[in-house]
Design a protein around this motif. Structure first.
Motif, mmCIF file in Angstrom:
data_model
loop_
_atom_site.group_PDB
_atom_site.id
_atom_site.type_symbol
_atom_site.label_atom_id
_atom_site.label_comp_id
_atom_site.label_asym_id
_atom_site.label_seq_id
_atom_site.Cartn_x
_atom_site.Cartn_y
_atom_site.Cartn_z
ATOM 1 N N CYS A 1 -2.052 -6.266 -6.917
ATOM 2 C CA CYS A 1 -2.263 -5.115 -7.794
ATOM 3 C C CYS A 1 -3.561 -4.382 -7.460
ATOM 4 N N CYS B 1 -3.118 -1.827 -4.812
ATOM 5 C CA CYS B 1 -1.927 -0.986 -5.010
ATOM 6 C C CYS B 1 -2.358 0.401 -5.489
ATOM 7 N N LEU C 1 -1.073 2.211 -7.585
ATOM 8 C CA LEU C 1 -0.817 2.459 -9.010
ATOM 9 C C LEU C 1 -1.781 1.719 -9.940
ATOM 10 N N PHE C 2 -2.665 0.900 -9.342
ATOM 11 C CA PHE C 2 -3.666 0.157 -10.116
ATOM 12 C C PHE C 2 -4.813 1.094 -10.468
ATOM 13 N N CYS D 1 -2.042 -0.322 -15.190
ATOM 14 C CA CYS D 1 -1.084 0.057 -14.147
ATOM 15 C C CYS D 1 -0.260 1.243 -14.621
ATOM 16 N N VAL E 1 -2.496 -5.165 -15.922
ATOM 17 C CA VAL E 1 -1.900 -6.126 -14.993
ATOM 18 C C VAL E 1 -3.027 -6.891 -14.300
ATOM 19 N N TRP F 1 1.343 -8.851 -8.666
ATOM 20 C CA TRP F 1 2.214 -8.098 -7.757
ATOM 21 C C TRP F 1 3.492 -7.706 -8.497
ATOM 22 N N ALA G 1 7.117 -2.610 -7.171
ATOM 23 C CA ALA G 1 6.728 -1.199 -7.028
ATOM 24 C C ALA G 1 5.410 -1.066 -6.261
HETATM 25 FE FE1 SF4 Z 1 1.127 -1.998 -8.323
HETATM 26 FE FE2 SF4 Z 1 3.123 -3.318 -9.479
HETATM 27 FE FE3 SF4 Z 1 0.656 -4.233 -9.665
HETATM 28 FE FE4 SF4 Z 1 1.353 -2.033 -10.940
HETATM 29 S S1 SF4 Z 1 2.135 -4.099 -11.326
HETATM 30 S S2 SF4 Z 1 -0.539 -2.323 -9.802
HETATM 31 S S3 SF4 Z 1 2.805 -1.108 -9.489
HETATM 32 S S4 SF4 Z 1 1.839 -4.048 -7.773
#
Ligand code: SF4
Length: 76
Positions: A38, A41, A43-44, A55, A63, A68, A71
């Motif tokens: 995350c 990522c 989207l974090f 997230c 998160v 992980w 997405a």
């Molecule tokens: Fe990225 Fe999924 Fe973690 Fe959100 S939950 S930060 S989309 S890996």
């Protein structure tokens, strides 16, 4: 403080979210790689060193930085 995403939340289950990327289901998600987390990522919304952060996919719920989901998107 936003709520934490539970691995049992229906959306988390659907996306295969786990709090530790090592526990990702790589049979179900063959594109998973152990260096995907995350905190690296796109989207974090926390900082890379944060233990948890909001997230975007989960509506800003928290998160785990080392988590992980399927997405996961490489940070641009
Ligand atoms: Fe990225 Fe999924 Fe973690 Fe959100 S939950 S930060 S989309 S890996």
């Amino acid at each position: 403080q936003p709520a934490k995403v539970s691995e049992k939340d229906p959306q988390a289950v659907a996306l295969g979210y786990v709090e530790d990327t090592k526990r990702a289901d790589s049979k179900k998600f063959p594109k998973h790689a152990p260096d995907q987390k995350c905190d690296n990522c796109q989207l974090f919304q926390g900082k890379p060193s944060d233990a948890s952060g909001p997230c975007a996919i989960f509506g800003g719920k928290l998160v785990a930085g080392g988590g992980w989901c399927s997405a996961w998107t490489k940070k641009a």
